[in-house]
Design a protein around this motif. Sequence first.
Motif, mmCIF file in Angstrom:
data_model
loop_
_atom_site.group_PDB
_atom_site.id
_atom_site.type_symbol
_atom_site.label_atom_id
_atom_site.label_comp_id
_atom_site.label_asym_id
_atom_site.label_seq_id
_atom_site.Cartn_x
_atom_site.Cartn_y
_atom_site.Cartn_z
ATOM 1 N N ASN B 100 0.734 -1.230 0.059
ATOM 2 C CA ASN B 100 -0.052 -0.292 0.429
ATOM 3 C C ASN B 100 1.002 1.047 0.353
ATOM 4 N N LEU B 101 1.988 1.316 0.492
ATOM 5 C CA LEU B 101 2.898 2.267 1.322
ATOM 6 C C LEU B 101 3.869 1.853 -0.629
ATOM 7 N N LEU B 102 3.995 1.404 -1.088
ATOM 8 C CA LEU B 102 4.944 1.828 -2.447
ATOM 9 C C LEU B 102 3.939 1.675 -3.015
ATOM 10 N N THR B 103 2.600 1.986 -3.111
ATOM 11 C CA THR B 103 1.559 2.586 -4.477
ATOM 12 C C THR B 103 1.953 3.724 -4.679
ATOM 13 N N LYS B 104 1.389 4.190 -3.026
ATOM 14 C CA LYS B 104 1.734 5.836 -2.472
ATOM 15 C C LYS B 104 2.372 6.562 -2.921
ATOM 16 N N VAL B 105 3.976 6.038 -3.271
ATOM 17 C CA VAL B 105 5.085 6.496 -3.493
ATOM 18 C C VAL B 105 5.206 6.073 -4.663
ATOM 19 N N LYS B 106 5.612 8.474 -5.050
ATOM 20 C CA LYS B 106 5.663 8.576 -6.211
ATOM 21 C C LYS B 106 6.554 7.978 -7.105
ATOM 22 N N LYS B 107 7.930 7.832 -6.680
ATOM 23 C CA LYS B 107 9.193 7.943 -7.521
ATOM 24 C C LYS B 107 10.029 6.897 -6.306
ATOM 25 N N GLY B 108 10.683 5.582 -6.775
ATOM 26 C CA GLY B 108 11.722 4.712 -6.383
ATOM 27 C C GLY B 108 10.786 3.797 -6.031
ATOM 28 N N SER B 109 9.481 3.157 -6.078
ATOM 29 C CA SER B 109 8.741 2.228 -6.429
ATOM 30 C C SER B 109 9.415 0.834 -6.276
ATOM 31 N N PRO B 190 -9.350 -0.387 -9.601
ATOM 32 C CA PRO B 190 -10.050 0.798 -10.896
ATOM 33 C C PRO B 190 -9.784 2.288 -9.623
ATOM 34 N N ASP B 191 -9.483 3.221 -10.575
ATOM 35 C CA ASP B 191 -8.977 4.798 -9.692
ATOM 36 C C ASP B 191 -10.774 4.616 -9.216
ATOM 37 N N GLN B 192 -11.890 4.775 -10.550
ATOM 38 C CA GLN B 192 -13.021 5.017 -10.071
ATOM 39 C C GLN B 192 -13.667 4.871 -8.803
ATOM 40 N N LEU B 193 -13.226 3.852 -8.317
ATOM 41 C CA LEU B 193 -13.436 3.237 -6.787
ATOM 42 C C LEU B 193 -13.079 4.086 -5.660
ATOM 43 N N TYR B 194 -12.584 4.582 -6.183
ATOM 44 C CA TYR B 194 -11.296 5.751 -4.947
ATOM 45 C C TYR B 194 -11.768 6.662 -5.095
ATOM 46 N N ALA B 202 -15.270 9.795 2.643
ATOM 47 C CA ALA B 202 -14.258 8.566 3.366
ATOM 48 C C ALA B 202 -13.574 8.420 4.128
ATOM 49 N N SER B 203 -12.613 8.271 5.073
ATOM 50 C CA SER B 203 -11.706 8.867 5.293
ATOM 51 C C SER B 203 -10.855 7.581 4.449
ATOM 52 N N ALA B 204 -9.250 7.325 4.947
ATOM 53 C CA ALA B 204 -8.794 7.050 4.653
ATOM 54 C C ALA B 204 -8.687 5.546 5.194
ATOM 55 N N LEU B 205 -8.874 5.822 6.295
ATOM 56 C CA LEU B 205 -8.694 4.449 6.881
ATOM 57 C C LEU B 205 -10.490 3.693 6.161
ATOM 58 N N THR B 207 -11.566 4.092 3.020
ATOM 59 C CA THR B 207 -11.388 3.723 1.911
ATOM 60 C C THR B 207 -10.179 2.001 2.534
ATOM 61 N N PHE B 208 -9.280 2.217 3.081
ATOM 62 C CA PHE B 208 -8.967 1.147 3.275
ATOM 63 C C PHE B 208 -9.680 -0.584 3.861
ATOM 64 N N PHE B 209 -10.005 -0.419 4.408
ATOM 65 C CA PHE B 209 -10.729 -1.372 4.570
ATOM 66 C C PHE B 209 -12.465 -1.342 4.053
ATOM 67 N N TYR B 210 -12.847 -0.804 2.920
ATOM 68 C CA TYR B 210 -13.974 -1.077 2.586
ATOM 69 C C TYR B 210 -13.817 -1.072 0.833
ATOM 70 N N VAL B 211 -12.667 -0.466 0.627
ATOM 71 C CA VAL B 211 -12.542 0.069 -0.919
ATOM 72 C C VAL B 211 -11.360 -1.235 -1.172
ATOM 73 N N THR B 212 -9.858 -0.645 -0.502
ATOM 74 C CA THR B 212 -8.408 -1.699 -0.565
ATOM 75 C C THR B 212 -8.716 -3.667 -0.389
ATOM 76 N N PHE B 213 -9.129 -3.116 0.793
ATOM 77 C CA PHE B 213 -9.109 -4.928 1.621
ATOM 78 C C PHE B 213 -10.170 -5.776 0.638
ATOM 79 N N PRO B 214 -11.634 -5.622 0.641
ATOM 80 C CA PRO B 214 -12.388 -6.428 -0.024
ATOM 81 C C PRO B 214 -11.746 -6.409 -1.362
ATOM 82 N N MET B 215 -10.988 -5.833 -1.943
ATOM 83 C CA MET B 215 -10.710 -5.423 -3.813
ATOM 84 C C MET B 215 -9.685 -6.923 -3.428
ATOM 85 N N VAL B 216 -8.584 -6.949 -3.043
ATOM 86 C CA VAL B 216 -7.477 -7.760 -2.795
ATOM 87 C C VAL B 216 -7.668 -9.086 -2.431
#
Lengths: 321, 299
Positions: B100-109, B190-194, B202-205, B207-216
Amino acid sequence: MILFKILLFFVAVAALYFGWRLACNVLFKKGKIKDTTYRLLGNTIPLYVLEYAVLLLITVCIILPFMYAVLLSFKEGKDVYAATLFPKKFSMVNYRYVLTDDYLDLIRGFINAISYAILPTVVGCLTSAMAAFALSRLNFKGRDKIFAVMFATMCIPGVITLIPSYIMFARIYNWINTPLPLIIPGMFGSVGVMFFLRQSFLQMPKELDEAGILDGLSKGGVFLRIALPLTWAPVLAQMLLGFNGAYNDFMMPLLYLGSEKQWSTIQLSIYNMYSSMQSAGNNMAQVMAACVVALIPSIVLFFLAQKYFMGSGISASGLKG
Amino acid sequence: MQEAKLKKRKNEDIFWAVVLLAPLTLAILLFVAVPILYSIYLSFTKYDMFNPPQWRGLDNYRRLFNFSMETQFWRSFKNILIFAPLMTLLGITVGLLLANLLTKVKKGSGVFKVIFYIPVVCSVVATSCIWAWMYNDVYGPMSILFKALGIQDYNFFAPRNVIASMLFMCLWSGFGIQMLLYFAALRNIPDQLYDAAKIDGASALRTFFYVTFPMVSPTTFYLLLTGLIGNLQAYSQFLAIGLDGYTPVLVVYSYAGHGYGNNTYGYSCAMGIFYGLFVGVIAVLNFRLSKHWVGYDII
């Protein structure tokens, strides 16, 4: 106590982070800084710093043990047990020892390990590709059932076949204390590799097969002349992965090669060296030198072909990647 | 004419299927099916490799389940019941957070990804030797670090600390796989979900539990399944670092590796079958439970 100190550290970091953002917020509300500066100072930069700080911390955690091992391997004498990171003077004495010692015979172990790994990976990948082709591109009755059965065997825990395989190799084939158990079974292919290669065969357009058959190829010819050359990348990835795995394996050599020194692989030699360190009068710096020698091929191979290593790691799971 | 051609083609397919499938089928028969059947047979016998097996009925299983007599296996069983679930959960958590952190980082992931993956390709013997030194109670860097933090005489291989030490070592050498798979899965969301979550406030937390976690969740399921099966059968790190007999597979193995001449082959087969069935039951349970939380339809 340690947990408390670690907790304290994280609390301090969090306080610094949120304190900074709060301060920026207050300054912004009072009108001391502009909107764009606020966004930069209060949001973007602290987030950047935090993200890269975490990543760098983990990078240090990953690299430090390797660095420590490399630096230790250059130490000699009393320096080995000194609590310093860098050696007093860089000495090659440990490397000279592990590479030339007759009893340890690391070079032979190295050559052995590589020669045992080549046949199973190259031939095994080809036989797996053959099966994968048959299970994806040919049409015959019961194809999917055969695939399901093969896939199910992948889920059988290895611990069940551990002992009976050993007994069979010992009593029926009489292969104990020879490298044959490490080489022969791998040459028949493996279901994991087959599963992975089947995915890439399935992605190939069907028209290519038709074109080949119109040009007078048999199905076997289609496999050899069309399917295999087109999927060379995944096949190569599996070969690299299999080669690295076979080179790094030490349980099979330990089980089947026993104490036959002439057949020993480098991993087995290092394991024996480490486990008899005290009685043989070796020190940890020598073991580390041997470990560094053993690690070099894997790491060089990984950096040369990291796309294959990491790509196949993703597709091997059969998930979309 | 057409029909004859079609039939010829079908026969050709069958011919090539037999030819191409022969090696792998042979491998499964020779190196999986026969050993399993042989093992089931041997588990009911007394066998020492020199004399033919003697039928003993359920004796081996009775010995295995005699808790006062067989302590080594059950002790290792207890160890792995603590180690395997913790290791699996730790790997999944750290892998997901880092990906999750690596997808957020723009450079050097890409660079970080490669660095984090290095321990995965390294040999178990070499990394275990390195960590054996890191954990050395007098000279090891970790001991020195602990002393600097104010903890004296912390023995990393003392019975109450050894699981934590092994967890840390295995996490260090293995989390690259989980991170890599999660990274690939996260990139597929897909970006549309975010965007939708953002519009809904939705807060970041959340979003993580209701979008990211079910999608993975398919990735999580895969990692949970393979992680549990693999960690329940962990042995090489333990053996290489010098903890022989610490996990069930090593106990099973010790009856073949060192028990030459003893009458223990039938017994070790019984142990292997019992433990293999246990791992299999865990795997099947995993599949059954997955229906309730893994969303295959979304990917």
